[in-house]
Design a protein around this motif. Structure first.
Motif, short mmCIF file in Angstrom:
data_model
loop_
_atom_site.label_atom_id
_atom_site.label_comp_id
_atom_site.label_asym_id
_atom_site.label_seq_id
_atom_site.Cartn_x
_atom_site.Cartn_y
_atom_site.Cartn_z
N ALA A 88 0.64 -1.03 -0.10
CA ALA A 88 -0.10 -0.01 -0.07
C ALA A 88 1.01 1.21 -0.03
N PRO A 89 1.79 1.28 0.89
CA PRO A 89 2.54 2.63 1.07
C PRO A 89 3.38 3.12 -0.65
N SER A 90 3.49 1.80 -1.02
CA SER A 90 4.37 2.11 -2.47
C SER A 90 3.53 2.80 -3.49
N PHE A 91 2.22 2.53 -3.24
CA PHE A 91 1.27 3.16 -4.25
C PHE A 91 0.42 4.14 -3.69
N ASP A 92 1.13 4.96 -2.72
CA ASP A 92 0.40 6.18 -2.00
C ASP A 92 -1.05 5.50 -1.37
N SER A 93 -1.15 4.56 -0.93
CA SER A 93 -2.38 3.88 -0.48
C SER A 93 -2.44 3.79 1.01
N GLU A 94 -3.49 3.85 1.75
CA GLU A 94 -3.50 3.59 3.10
C GLU A 94 -3.27 2.24 3.70
N LYS A 95 -2.38 2.26 4.41
CA LYS A 95 -2.13 0.78 5.07
C LYS A 95 -2.93 0.46 6.23
N ASN A 96 -3.68 -0.55 6.00
CA ASN A 96 -4.67 -0.73 7.06
C ASN A 96 -5.18 -2.06 6.74
N LEU A 97 -4.57 -2.98 7.50
CA LEU A 97 -4.94 -4.21 7.43
C LEU A 97 -6.55 -4.93 7.28
N ASN A 98 -7.13 -4.49 7.92
CA ASN A 98 -8.57 -4.67 7.91
C ASN A 98 -9.43 -4.16 6.67
N TRP A 132 -12.59 -14.67 -12.86
CA TRP A 132 -11.35 -13.93 -12.58
C TRP A 132 -11.25 -12.66 -13.47
N VAL A 133 -11.93 -12.22 -14.44
CA VAL A 133 -11.89 -10.86 -15.20
C VAL A 133 -12.74 -10.25 -14.07
N TYR A 134 -13.85 -10.50 -13.72
CA TYR A 134 -14.92 -9.50 -12.89
C TYR A 134 -14.36 -9.42 -11.62
N SER A 135 -13.40 -10.27 -10.98
CA SER A 135 -12.55 -9.98 -9.90
C SER A 135 -11.62 -8.82 -9.89
N ILE A 136 -11.05 -8.85 -11.21
CA ILE A 136 -9.68 -7.98 -11.45
C ILE A 136 -10.64 -6.41 -11.32
N TYR A 137 -11.72 -6.42 -12.03
CA TYR A 137 -12.46 -5.28 -11.99
C TYR A 137 -13.11 -4.64 -10.78
N LEU A 138 -13.49 -5.71 -9.85
CA LEU A 138 -14.22 -5.39 -8.57
C LEU A 138 -12.73 -4.77 -7.59
N PHE A 139 -11.78 -5.50 -7.61
CA PHE A 139 -10.48 -5.05 -7.04
C PHE A 139 -10.20 -3.41 -7.45
N TYR A 140 -10.12 -3.51 -8.78
CA TYR A 140 -9.69 -2.16 -8.99
C TYR A 140 -10.62 -0.97 -8.72
N ILE A 141 -12.08 -1.14 -8.75
CA ILE A 141 -12.98 -0.14 -8.28
C ILE A 141 -12.85 -0.36 -6.80
N GLY A 142 -12.68 -1.35 -5.97
CA GLY A 142 -12.36 -1.13 -4.58
C GLY A 142 -11.36 -0.35 -4.09
N LEU A 143 -10.25 -0.54 -4.93
CA LEU A 143 -9.00 0.18 -4.31
C LEU A 143 -8.94 1.79 -3.83
N THR A 144 -9.96 2.56 -4.61
CA THR A 144 -10.18 3.92 -4.29
C THR A 144 -10.90 3.95 -2.81
N THR A 145 -12.05 3.11 -2.82
CA THR A 145 -12.82 3.36 -1.61
C THR A 145 -12.09 2.65 -0.33
#
Length: 192
Positions: A88-98, A132-145
């Motif tokens: 997470a920190p490498s991508f300016d993202s929040e480090k939060n295990l939960n 697999w493809v839809y899972s990648i999409y879900l991960f992508y849109i979930g990253l922001t939130t």
């Protein structure tokens, strides 16, 4: 929220569901017992169903394959949440295990549902790919939130995270399968 509603909502209205998930308190363990474990059982049942319907009964290979798939999901879940949180920190993202645990658990939903449906002849493998493809999409849109990842870092974070998660699952499954084959060969006294 019950598990059926969560599965339905994350699959059909993921953008709004991620917002709901972000307000919830969850830990890796509560997600494991309340969400990942039931879906891991469901995903593993495909091998048992395949054995029952298409192999004429409960073959040992299919039972071991179901167990290996189940264990791989559980270990892969835990390892993935820690790796994603460490990245997470490498991508300016929040480090939060939960939040990492929520991201991994819920974005893998289509993979586990598709794994269960993979016993269906002809279209089973198409469903697995779609999962697999839809899972990648879900991960992508979930990253922001979930991880507060900036738009310009999402694609690279997602690609690296999925490569890591895929590699982890592959390695775990390979080790477990090698252990199974080794113990089976040792038990029969045959090596080849």
């Amino acid at each position: 929220m019950n598990i059926i509603d969560r599965v339905k909502n994350i699959l059909t209205t993921p953008k709004t569901e991620w917002l709901v998930i972000d307000t919830e308190q969850a830990t890796p363990m509560t997600l494991l017992t309340g969400y990942v474990l039931p879906l891991a059982i469901l995903a593993s049942l495909a091998n048992v169903l395949r054995s029952l319907f298409f192999a004429g009964g409960f073959g040992t290979y299919f039972i071991y394959s179901a167990v290996i798939g189940f264990v791989s999901i559980l270990i892969g879940y835990y390892v993935s949440i820690y790796v994603i949180d460490l990245l997470a920190p490498s991508f300016d993202s929040e480090k939060n295990l939960n939040k990492s645990a929520q991201l991994v658990a819920y974005s893998n939903t289509p993979i586990w549902v598709a794994a269960f449906l993979s016993f269906i002849p002809v279209i089973g493998w198409l469903l697995a790919i779609a999962g697999w493809v839809y899972s990648i999409y879900l991960f992508y849109i979930g990253l922001t939130t979930m991880k507060k990842t900036p738009e310009d870092k999402k694609v690279v974070y997602m690609i690296i995270a999925f490569i890591v998660m895929f590699a982890i699952t592959f390695i775990i499954s390979s080790i477990l399968m090698a252990s199974f084959v080794g113990s089976t060969m040792m038990g029969t006294g045959r090596f080849f």
